[in-house]
Design an enzyme around this catalytic site. Structure first.
Site, mmCIF file in Angstrom:
data_model
loop_
_atom_site.group_PDB
_atom_site.id
_atom_site.type_symbol
_atom_site.label_atom_id
_atom_site.label_comp_id
_atom_site.label_asym_id
_atom_site.label_seq_id
_atom_site.Cartn_x
_atom_site.Cartn_y
_atom_site.Cartn_z
ATOM 1 N N HIS A 65 0.844 -1.197 0.000
ATOM 2 C CA HIS A 65 0.000 0.000 0.000
ATOM 3 C C HIS A 65 0.871 1.237 0.000
ATOM 4 O O HIS A 65 2.095 1.150 0.135
ATOM 5 C CB HIS A 65 -0.977 0.002 1.184
ATOM 6 N N ASP A 69 5.913 4.704 5.085
ATOM 7 C CA ASP A 69 6.819 3.778 5.766
ATOM 8 C C ASP A 69 6.920 2.437 5.048
ATOM 9 O O ASP A 69 7.727 1.583 5.433
ATOM 10 C CB ASP A 69 6.406 3.576 7.223
ATOM 11 N N HIS A 70 6.155 2.270 3.986
ATOM 12 C CA HIS A 70 6.237 1.069 3.162
ATOM 13 C C HIS A 70 6.787 1.360 1.771
ATOM 14 O O HIS A 70 7.032 0.420 1.007
ATOM 15 C CB HIS A 70 4.855 0.415 3.039
ATOM 16 N N HIS A 182 4.582 -5.050 10.545
ATOM 17 C CA HIS A 182 5.035 -4.386 11.773
ATOM 18 C C HIS A 182 5.177 -5.381 12.916
ATOM 19 O O HIS A 182 4.475 -6.395 12.960
ATOM 20 C CB HIS A 182 4.030 -3.310 12.207
#
Length: 271
Positions: A65, A69-70, A182
């Site tokens: 997505h 942070d990805h 996470h």
């Protein structure tokens, strides 16, 4: 730095810790010596790992997505490895192989299926890799939709969408390994115990996870079977979970699973 691994036949998965709680998953096909990176939120961490693997070729990146942070390391990795295949949602800049629900593709010589899982974000995709070796367990890459004993916040979607995701996951083979984005496990299990304090499976999972973190190890992967036993968001049909959700909201008992999941998610947001 030493990176632990888990194995699924000729595929080996390595958790690369990043930022505050992220895991950038690296998947290696030991036979072809090719690698795929899942959700590279930090290019430096990926490149540091690759430097320790001089015989590897980085062949693909897979995005779940659009959250930064990805994806923050994606542009830098594309610049360094311009021949990369980049799989992911259509709205992520840099994706060369846009994917949709029900699509299939081949990564590291293994078949993968795409599961659209809107709720955390509207564009969220999860990936089910089914290694060809009969003894190897399926691999589910869940990004920020399914965590061990938890689910993602509803930033862009609805409780109804998240419930459909949980039901879809629950229908998978119980030995499917769950690789989330996470390290939220201890907090999620503490919440799960607040919902079902007498659930022995949650108590046992918390003991194992606490030991793993005390040794500096990842708590992941989980399995679909474990999530069915411990994850309140996958147990919205259970009387104990329904009763806990209703007690928390102070509303009359409702066995509507959408209402139960919404109540659980609101509770978890402030837990």
């Amino acid at each position: 730095m030493s990176y632990p691994q888990s194995s699924h036949g000729e595929l080996h998965l390595y958790p690369l810790p990043a930022l505050e709680s992220n895991y950038i998953w690296a998947i290696v096909n030991d036979r072809t010596r090719q690698a795929a990176i899942i959700d590279p939120g930090d290019a430096d961490i990926v490149q540091a790992w690759l430097m320790q693997q001089p015989t590897l070729e980085l062949a693909a990146i897979i995005i779940t997505h659009h959250h930064h942070d990805h994806t923050d390391g994606l542009a830098e990795l594309i610049a360094r490895f311009p021949a990369l295949a980049v799989y992911g949602p259509t709205d992520v800049e840099g994706v060369t192989q846009p994917l949709h629900d029900g699509d299939t593709f081949t990564v590291l010589d293994q078949p993968a299926a795409v599961l659209a899982t809107p709720a955390h974000t509207i564009d969220h995709l999860c990936y089910l890799i089914t290694p060809q070796e009969k003894s190897a367990k399926p691999i589910l890459l869940t990004g920020d939709t399914l965590f061990m004993a938890g689910c993602g916040r509803l930033f862009e979607g609805t409780a109804e969408q998240m419930l459909r995701n949980m039901e879809r996951f629950a229908a998978l083979s119980p030995d499917t390994a769950v690789y989330a984005g996470h390290e939220y496990t201890l907090n999620n299990l503490a919440f799960a115990l607040a919902v079902e304090p007498d659930n022995a499976a949650i108590q046992e999972a918390k003991a194992r996870a606490s030991a793993a973190r005390a040794e500096g190890r990842a708590t992941l992967p989980s399995t679909i079977g474990q999530e069915r036993r411990t994850n309140p968001f996958m147990r919205t049909h259970k009387a104990t979970v329904i009763q806990a959700a209703c007690r928390h909201t102070g509303r009359p008992a409702s066995d509507d699973p959408v209402h139960v999941l919404a109540a659980l998610r609101h509770w978890k947001d402030t837990f």
